[in-house]
Design a protein around this motif. Structure first.
Motif, mmCIF file in Angstrom:
data_model
loop_
_atom_site.group_PDB
_atom_site.id
_atom_site.type_symbol
_atom_site.label_atom_id
_atom_site.label_comp_id
_atom_site.label_asym_id
_atom_site.label_seq_id
_atom_site.Cartn_x
_atom_site.Cartn_y
_atom_site.Cartn_z
ATOM 1 N N HIS A 1 0.817 -1.221 0.000
ATOM 2 C CA HIS A 1 0.000 0.000 0.000
ATOM 3 C C HIS A 1 0.849 1.269 0.000
ATOM 4 O O HIS A 1 0.485 2.254 -0.636
ATOM 5 N N VAL A 2 1.969 1.232 0.716
ATOM 6 C CA VAL A 2 2.824 2.418 0.849
ATOM 7 C C VAL A 2 3.780 2.558 -0.326
ATOM 8 O O VAL A 2 4.112 3.665 -0.730
ATOM 9 N N TYR B 1 7.966 -1.833 -11.747
ATOM 10 C CA TYR B 1 7.457 -3.035 -11.087
ATOM 11 C C TYR B 1 5.957 -2.930 -10.862
ATOM 12 O O TYR B 1 5.454 -1.873 -10.496
ATOM 13 N N ARG B 2 5.240 -4.032 -11.085
ATOM 14 C CA ARG B 2 3.771 -4.096 -10.976
ATOM 15 C C ARG B 2 3.121 -3.023 -11.856
ATOM 16 O O ARG B 2 2.212 -2.318 -11.442
ATOM 17 N N ASN B 3 3.616 -2.866 -13.054
ATOM 18 C CA ASN B 3 3.063 -1.913 -14.029
ATOM 19 C C ASN B 3 3.045 -0.479 -13.506
ATOM 20 O O ASN B 3 2.138 0.300 -13.825
ATOM 21 N N GLY B 4 4.017 -0.134 -12.678
ATOM 22 C CA GLY B 4 4.116 1.229 -12.162
ATOM 23 C C GLY B 4 3.289 1.492 -10.913
ATOM 24 O O GLY B 4 3.354 2.578 -10.339
ATOM 25 N N GLU B 5 2.505 0.500 -10.474
ATOM 26 C CA GLU B 5 1.660 0.686 -9.278
ATOM 27 C C GLU B 5 2.497 0.970 -8.034
ATOM 28 O O GLU B 5 2.102 1.775 -7.186
ATOM 29 N N GLN B 6 3.655 0.309 -7.918
ATOM 30 C CA GLN B 6 4.508 0.503 -6.750
ATOM 31 C C GLN B 6 5.012 1.948 -6.688
ATOM 32 O O GLN B 6 4.981 2.589 -5.641
ATOM 33 N N MET B 7 5.446 2.490 -7.817
ATOM 34 C CA MET B 7 5.945 3.869 -7.856
ATOM 35 C C MET B 7 4.809 4.857 -7.586
ATOM 36 O O MET B 7 4.997 5.852 -6.878
ATOM 37 N N ARG C 1 4.832 7.495 -4.431
ATOM 38 C CA ARG C 1 4.666 8.952 -4.577
ATOM 39 C C ARG C 1 3.452 9.466 -3.800
ATOM 40 O O ARG C 1 3.505 10.524 -3.182
ATOM 41 N N ALA C 2 2.359 8.723 -3.815
ATOM 42 C CA ALA C 2 1.170 9.129 -3.056
ATOM 43 C C ALA C 2 1.470 9.138 -1.559
ATOM 44 O O ALA C 2 1.085 10.070 -0.840
#
Length: 75
Positions: free
Chosen positions: A18-19, A54-60, A64-65
């Motif tokens: 989540h983070v 990684y994970r189609n950019g979901e991790q990045m 950032r959020a």
């Protein structure tokens, strides 16, 4: 002035999803000024490649959020 105190929090695998980070580090000086940083461990693949998407950019995106929410640098 002495060296700043460094405090860190290690996220669980569930929290990391989540983070977007493995750790949150804080440097705190004598005057209680602080600098925080989210840290994401990355593997260095053959040829020097690091998978930032990684994970189609979901991790990045999550990283950032979270950085914006915690008022720490996001890039």
């Amino acid at each position: 002035m002495r060296n700043p105190e460094v405090t860190s929090v290690t996220f669980t695998k569930r929290q990391e999803r989540h983070v977007g980070a493995d750790w949150l580090w804080w440097w705190i000086d004598d005057s209680d000024e602080a600098f925080g940083m989210l840290v994401q461990a990355k593997r260095l693949h053959a040829g020097g490649h690091i998978d930032f998407a990684y994970r189609n950019g979901e991790q990045m995106d999550a990283l950032r959020a979270s950085a914006r929410l915690l008022s720490v640098p996001d890039s």
